[in-house]
Design a protein around this motif. Structure first.
Motif, mmCIF file in Angstrom:
data_model
loop_
_atom_site.group_PDB
_atom_site.id
_atom_site.type_symbol
_atom_site.label_atom_id
_atom_site.label_comp_id
_atom_site.label_asym_id
_atom_site.label_seq_id
_atom_site.Cartn_x
_atom_site.Cartn_y
_atom_site.Cartn_z
ATOM 1 N N SER A 57 102.950 46.961 -0.532
ATOM 2 C CA SER A 57 101.468 46.773 -1.096
ATOM 3 C C SER A 57 101.137 45.287 -0.729
ATOM 4 N N GLY A 58 99.963 45.297 -0.923
ATOM 5 C CA GLY A 58 99.064 43.880 -0.570
ATOM 6 C C GLY A 58 97.705 44.215 -0.193
ATOM 7 N N THR A 59 97.003 43.059 -0.322
ATOM 8 C CA THR A 59 95.454 43.143 -0.089
ATOM 9 C C THR A 59 95.341 43.671 1.277
ATOM 10 N N HIS A 60 94.114 43.685 1.902
ATOM 11 C CA HIS A 60 93.916 43.798 3.130
ATOM 12 C C HIS A 60 94.029 42.648 3.910
ATOM 13 N N ALA A 61 94.552 43.104 5.332
ATOM 14 C CA ALA A 61 94.847 41.746 6.108
ATOM 15 C C ALA A 61 96.093 40.992 5.756
ATOM 16 N N SER A 62 97.033 41.521 5.151
ATOM 17 C CA SER A 62 98.101 40.762 4.670
ATOM 18 C C SER A 62 99.478 40.785 5.327
ATOM 19 N N PHE A 89 93.735 54.975 3.498
ATOM 20 C CA PHE A 89 92.472 55.026 3.921
ATOM 21 C C PHE A 89 92.202 55.959 5.300
ATOM 22 N N GLU A 90 93.227 55.998 6.133
ATOM 23 C CA GLU A 90 93.127 56.950 7.244
ATOM 24 C C GLU A 90 93.124 58.307 6.732
ATOM 25 N N LEU A 91 93.128 58.836 5.564
ATOM 26 C CA LEU A 91 93.224 60.287 5.055
ATOM 27 C C LEU A 91 91.867 60.435 4.311
ATOM 28 N N VAL A 92 90.994 59.454 4.159
ATOM 29 C CA VAL A 92 89.626 59.845 3.481
ATOM 30 C C VAL A 92 88.309 59.795 4.474
ATOM 31 N N ASP A 93 87.487 60.130 4.227
ATOM 32 C CA ASP A 93 86.259 60.721 4.970
ATOM 33 C C ASP A 93 85.924 59.102 5.546
ATOM 34 N N GLU A 94 85.675 59.032 6.950
ATOM 35 C CA GLU A 94 85.333 58.077 7.693
ATOM 36 C C GLU A 94 84.063 57.394 7.204
ATOM 37 N N LEU A 140 85.594 55.134 -3.715
ATOM 38 C CA LEU A 140 86.657 55.018 -2.507
ATOM 39 C C LEU A 140 87.942 54.715 -2.879
ATOM 40 N N PHE A 141 88.111 53.657 -3.747
ATOM 41 C CA PHE A 141 89.291 53.262 -4.150
ATOM 42 C C PHE A 141 90.191 54.404 -4.945
ATOM 43 N N ALA A 142 89.267 54.937 -6.004
ATOM 44 C CA ALA A 142 89.838 55.945 -6.894
ATOM 45 C C ALA A 142 90.457 57.173 -6.178
ATOM 46 N N THR A 143 89.795 57.395 -4.834
ATOM 47 C CA THR A 143 90.056 58.551 -4.247
ATOM 48 C C THR A 143 91.585 58.289 -3.585
ATOM 49 N N GLN A 144 91.578 56.946 -2.862
ATOM 50 C CA GLN A 144 92.563 56.407 -2.462
ATOM 51 C C GLN A 144 93.783 56.379 -3.376
ATOM 52 N N LEU A 145 93.480 56.100 -4.492
ATOM 53 C CA LEU A 145 94.488 55.859 -5.642
ATOM 54 C C LEU A 145 95.288 57.350 -5.887
ATOM 55 N N ALA A 189 106.147 53.556 2.574
ATOM 56 C CA ALA A 189 104.584 53.716 2.527
ATOM 57 C C ALA A 189 103.607 52.613 2.621
ATOM 58 N N GLU A 190 102.553 52.805 3.382
ATOM 59 C CA GLU A 190 101.615 51.705 3.618
ATOM 60 C C GLU A 190 100.781 51.938 2.328
#
Length: 183
Positions: free
Chosen positions: A6-11, A34-39, A48-53, A71-72
């Motif tokens: 886990s970590g914020t983006h670009a970590s 993020f790779e699994l959600v609608d581009e 977006l964050f709730a879907t990824q959660l 897992a990333e």
């Protein structure tokens, strides 16, 4: 061994996972949700964050994943993003959504052995560009560090470890935890 990085983006999550998986191919790699959600969803928002959660939580269930994986990101990442959005000016996340997200996160983390957190530090040598939503990046990092100290969110199952340092130091640290002599 079931590991979430886990970590914020670009970590440095992707780099660490890539380095680890090259040396430990016995671990399945679960990509960033993020790779699994609608581009088309490229602007950070609560939906977006709730879907990824939800995606990241469901894939941690033993019926959905391999015995050994790295897992990333996990649901705690997206809970931290929701909290970060809530803190940033002009953004509001419903209390109901936060409460449901905390519950999903707590349940999912009961299927994780090791939660590796990559906090932002100056010694990691990672520079994020201006297009990386820098305020959100910093706010998420702070929210994540608060959440990993909350037993009501993390529970008792996963071992939680913060890893810092350069690329080689991070790899050595995760290897010692995941495949070291005591494992």
């Amino acid at each position: 061994m079931r590991i979430v990085v886990s970590g914020t983006h670009a970590s440095g999550k992707s780099t660490l996972i890539s380095d680890f998986s090259v040396r430990h191919p016995e671990f399945a790699v679960l990509p960033d949700p993020f790779e699994l959600v609608d581009e088309a969803w490229d602007d950070p928002n609560a939906g977006l964050f709730a879907t990824q959660l939800r995606l990241s939580a469901s894939r941690l269930h033993p019926d959905e994943s391999a015995e050994q994986f790295i897992a990333e990101r996990g649901p705690i990442d997206f809970l931290a993003y929701l909290h970060a959005l809530d803190e940033l000016a002009g953004t509001s996340v419903s209390r109901d959504l936060l409460k449901r997200s905390e519950s999903i996160t707590r349940e999912a983390l009961q299927h994780v052995d090791l939660l590796v957190v990559l906090p932002l530090t100056t010694m990691d040598g990672i520079a994020a560009g201006a297009d990386e939503h820098l305020a959100l990046r910093d706010a998420m990092n702070d929210a994540l560090l608060d959440l990993i100290d909350d037993p009501d969110v993390v529970g008792e199952r996963p071992e939680v470890v913060e890893i810092t340092g350069n690329r080689n130091q991070r790899l050595a640290a995760i290897e010692a935890l995941a495949v070291g002599p005591s494992r």
